[in-house]
Write a protein that holds these residues in place. Structure first.
Motif, PDB file in Angstrom:
ATOM      1  N   ASP A   1       0.779  -1.265  -0.115  1.00 48.29           N
ATOM      2  CA  ASP A   1      -0.076  -0.101  -0.034  1.00 48.29           C
ATOM      3  C   ASP A   1       0.861   1.211   0.036  1.00 48.29           C
ATOM      4  O   ASP A   1       0.516   2.182  -0.655  1.00 48.29           O
ATOM      5  CB  ASP A   1      -1.059   0.120   1.240  1.00 48.29           C
ATOM      6  CG  ASP A   1      -2.145  -0.997   0.995  1.00 48.29           C
ATOM      7  OD1 ASP A   1      -2.113  -1.521   0.133  1.00 48.29           O
ATOM      8  OD2 ASP A   1      -2.869  -0.875   1.679  1.00 48.29           O
TER       9      ASP A   1
ATOM     10  N   LEU B   1     -12.048  -2.935  -1.719  1.00 43.55           N
ATOM     11  CA  LEU B   1     -12.561  -2.244  -0.750  1.00 43.55           C
ATOM     12  C   LEU B   1     -13.193  -0.971  -1.210  1.00 43.55           C
ATOM     13  O   LEU B   1     -14.128  -0.460  -0.479  1.00 43.55           O
ATOM     14  CB  LEU B   1     -11.397  -2.017   0.353  1.00 43.55           C
ATOM     15  CG  LEU B   1     -10.984  -3.055   1.259  1.00 43.55           C
ATOM     16  CD1 LEU B   1      -9.489  -2.942   1.769  1.00 43.55           C
ATOM     17  CD2 LEU B   1     -11.800  -3.544   2.123  1.00 43.55           C
TER      18      LEU B   1
ATOM     19  N   SER C   1     -16.794  -1.715  -2.043  1.00 44.40           N
ATOM     20  CA  SER C   1     -17.459  -2.445  -0.991  1.00 44.40           C
ATOM     21  C   SER C   1     -18.956  -1.904  -0.727  1.00 44.40           C
ATOM     22  O   SER C   1     -19.813  -2.191  -0.246  1.00 44.40           O
ATOM     23  CB  SER C   1     -16.535  -2.970  -0.083  1.00 44.40           C
ATOM     24  OG  SER C   1     -16.133  -1.857   0.987  1.00 44.40           O
ATOM     25  N   GLU C   2     -18.625  -0.422  -0.527  1.00 40.75           N
ATOM     26  CA  GLU C   2     -19.856   0.507   0.049  1.00 40.75           C
ATOM     27  C   GLU C   2     -21.112   0.469  -1.039  1.00 40.75           C
ATOM     28  O   GLU C   2     -22.079   0.806  -0.765  1.00 40.75           O
ATOM     29  CB  GLU C   2     -19.453   1.807   0.378  1.00 40.75           C
ATOM     30  CG  GLU C   2     -18.309   1.755   1.516  1.00 40.75           C
ATOM     31  CD  GLU C   2     -17.996   3.151   2.204  1.00 40.75           C
ATOM     32  OE1 GLU C   2     -18.516   4.111   1.584  1.00 40.75           O
ATOM     33  OE2 GLU C   2     -17.267   3.394   3.121  1.00 40.75           O
TER      34      GLU C   2
ATOM     35  N   LYS D   1      -7.389  -5.418   6.470  1.00 39.94           N
ATOM     36  CA  LYS D   1      -7.839  -4.295   6.122  1.00 39.94           C
ATOM     37  C   LYS D   1      -9.397  -4.381   5.980  1.00 39.94           C
ATOM     38  O   LYS D   1     -10.020  -3.196   6.585  1.00 39.94           O
ATOM     39  CB  LYS D   1      -7.380  -3.794   4.834  1.00 39.94           C
ATOM     40  CG  LYS D   1      -5.837  -3.191   4.557  1.00 39.94           C
ATOM     41  CD  LYS D   1      -5.516  -3.135   3.371  1.00 39.94           C
ATOM     42  CE  LYS D   1      -6.175  -2.025   2.563  1.00 39.94           C
ATOM     43  NZ  LYS D   1      -5.373  -1.920   1.022  1.00 39.94           N
ATOM     44  N   ALA D   2     -10.110  -5.324   5.708  1.00 45.76           N
ATOM     45  CA  ALA D   2     -11.562  -5.427   5.596  1.00 45.76           C
ATOM     46  C   ALA D   2     -12.140  -5.371   6.709  1.00 45.76           C
ATOM     47  O   ALA D   2     -13.160  -4.779   7.209  1.00 45.76           O
ATOM     48  CB  ALA D   2     -11.926  -6.603   4.880  1.00 45.76           C
ATOM     49  N   ARG D   3     -11.465  -6.306   7.688  1.00 43.65           N
ATOM     50  CA  ARG D   3     -11.701  -6.154   9.275  1.00 43.65           C
ATOM     51  C   ARG D   3     -11.584  -4.790   9.974  1.00 43.65           C
ATOM     52  O   ARG D   3     -12.661  -4.571  10.676  1.00 43.65           O
ATOM     53  CB  ARG D   3     -11.030  -7.327   9.922  1.00 43.65           C
ATOM     54  CG  ARG D   3     -11.170  -8.583   9.672  1.00 43.65           C
ATOM     55  CD  ARG D   3     -10.572  -9.501  10.735  1.00 43.65           C
ATOM     56  NE  ARG D   3      -9.202  -9.600  10.778  1.00 43.65           N
ATOM     57  CZ  ARG D   3      -8.594 -10.252  10.183  1.00 43.65           C
ATOM     58  NH1 ARG D   3      -8.812 -11.011   9.305  1.00 43.65           N
ATOM     59  NH2 ARG D   3      -7.066 -10.018  10.156  1.00 43.65           N
ATOM     60  N   GLU D   4     -10.756  -4.149   9.593  1.00 45.92           N
ATOM     61  CA  GLU D   4     -10.514  -2.854  10.352  1.00 45.92           C
ATOM     62  C   GLU D   4     -11.497  -1.914   9.588  1.00 45.92           C
ATOM     63  O   GLU D   4     -12.021  -0.888  10.516  1.00 45.92           O
ATOM     64  CB  GLU D   4      -9.074  -2.321   9.862  1.00 45.92           C
ATOM     65  CG  GLU D   4      -7.972  -2.976  10.540  1.00 45.92           C
ATOM     66  CD  GLU D   4      -6.543  -2.386  10.036  1.00 45.92           C
ATOM     67  OE1 GLU D   4      -6.510  -1.967   9.136  1.00 45.92           O
ATOM     68  OE2 GLU D   4      -5.345  -3.080  10.760  1.00 45.92           O
ATOM     69  N   LYS D   5     -12.015  -1.909   8.491  1.00 46.67           N
ATOM     70  CA  LYS D   5     -12.872  -1.096   7.888  1.00 46.67           C
ATOM     71  C   LYS D   5     -14.340  -1.484   8.141  1.00 46.67           C
ATOM     72  O   LYS D   5     -15.248  -0.761   8.069  1.00 46.67           O
ATOM     73  CB  LYS D   5     -12.755  -1.115   6.298  1.00 46.67           C
ATOM     74  CG  LYS D   5     -13.595  -0.070   5.641  1.00 46.67           C
ATOM     75  CD  LYS D   5     -13.259  -0.322   4.118  1.00 46.67           C
ATOM     76  CE  LYS D   5     -14.511   0.974   3.466  1.00 46.67           C
ATOM     77  NZ  LYS D   5     -14.229   0.868   1.755  1.00 46.67           N
ATOM     78  N   GLY D   6     -14.537  -2.953   8.475  1.00 43.64           N
ATOM     79  CA  GLY D   6     -15.955  -3.157   8.920  1.00 43.64           C
ATOM     80  C   GLY D   6     -16.615  -3.676   7.609  1.00 43.64           C
ATOM     81  O   GLY D   6     -17.816  -3.704   7.447  1.00 43.64           O
ATOM     82  N   ALA D   7     -15.811  -4.018   6.630  1.00 39.44           N
ATOM     83  CA  ALA D   7     -16.486  -4.294   5.335  1.00 39.44           C
ATOM     84  C   ALA D   7     -16.635  -5.845   5.352  1.00 39.44           C
ATOM     85  O   ALA D   7     -15.501  -6.722   5.300  1.00 39.44           O
ATOM     86  CB  ALA D   7     -15.575  -4.110   3.963  1.00 39.44           C
TER      87      ALA D   7
END
Length: 206
Positions: A17, A56, A59-60, A81-87
């Motif tokens: 990243d 990501l 995802s919204e 990253k998905a867990r941290e974003k709540g995705a």
């Protein structure tokens, strides 16, 4: 794809990243364009998702997206990253682009970004993409095009020293011709500014 290249990308996952930060303006443009053309209920697959930058970003907008990569290290980073974003609507998994596990005609759209040029046999990946796409489905395949750019040629040689080899150095035109030879008709294209010239291409399965 070769196991050696999977190991190289897994080692790179922790800094990927930061490395891609210089191209995030181009990625934001690509995600905006994808959002404008993908319906929220469409079934979408991203091949070679890396750390999930595009998945990501979408995802919204989408109810669900499948995202796969050959590198387990990249997938681990994407899941974090998905867990941290709540995705929770992204299904990440480690898969070979040359042998996808999905049934035929599973997806309305497949995204494969900045990857075909670093694949030894990109036609195999396109064959699998064509198999899992529904008839008339969309291929979204933005790809760095190296040919004709002195800066790109220099950076490409520099990156090859670290193990990241560009097997194919297309121009914008030769890249579109390559897609055409492999069963896709280009329906939209743009050239974006990035560290390398970036050909944003949308094509339909023919």
């Amino acid at each position: 794809m070769p196991r050696r290249e999977s190991a190289v990308w897994s080692r790179f996952a922790g800094i990927y990243d930061r490395f891609m930060k210089k191209d995030m303006d181009a990625y934001r443009i690509m995600i905006d364009r994808m959002t404008g053309m993908l319906g929220p209920d469409e079934k979408v697959l991203e091949v070679a998702t890396g750390t999930g930058l595009i998945a990501l970003g979408l995802s919204e907008h989408l109810k669900q997206i499948d995202a796969v990569d050959f590198s387990s290290g990249m997938i681990d980073a994407a899941k974090k990253k998905a867990r941290e974003k709540g995705a929770s609507n992204i299904c990440f998994g480690a898969q070979d682009a040359y042998a996808l596990s999905f049934p035929a005609s599973s997806f309305d759209a497949v995204i494969i970004a900045n990857t075909l040029h670093i694949m030894p046999e990109p036609e195999k990946a396109l064959g699998e993409v064509g198999r899992v796409l529904k008839p008339g489905g969309k291929l979204i395949a933005p790809t760095f095009v190296h040919a004709g750019s002195r800066k790109a040629a220099f950076l490409s040689r520099l990156m090859s020293i670290t193990g990241f080899r560009a097997y194919h150095k297309w121009t914008e035109q030769s890249y579109q011709a390559f897609l055409g030879k492999n069963g896709f008709t280009v329906v939209d294209a743009a050239l974006l500014n990035a560290s390398f010239p970036l050909a944003y291409v949308v094509a339909e399965r023919t």
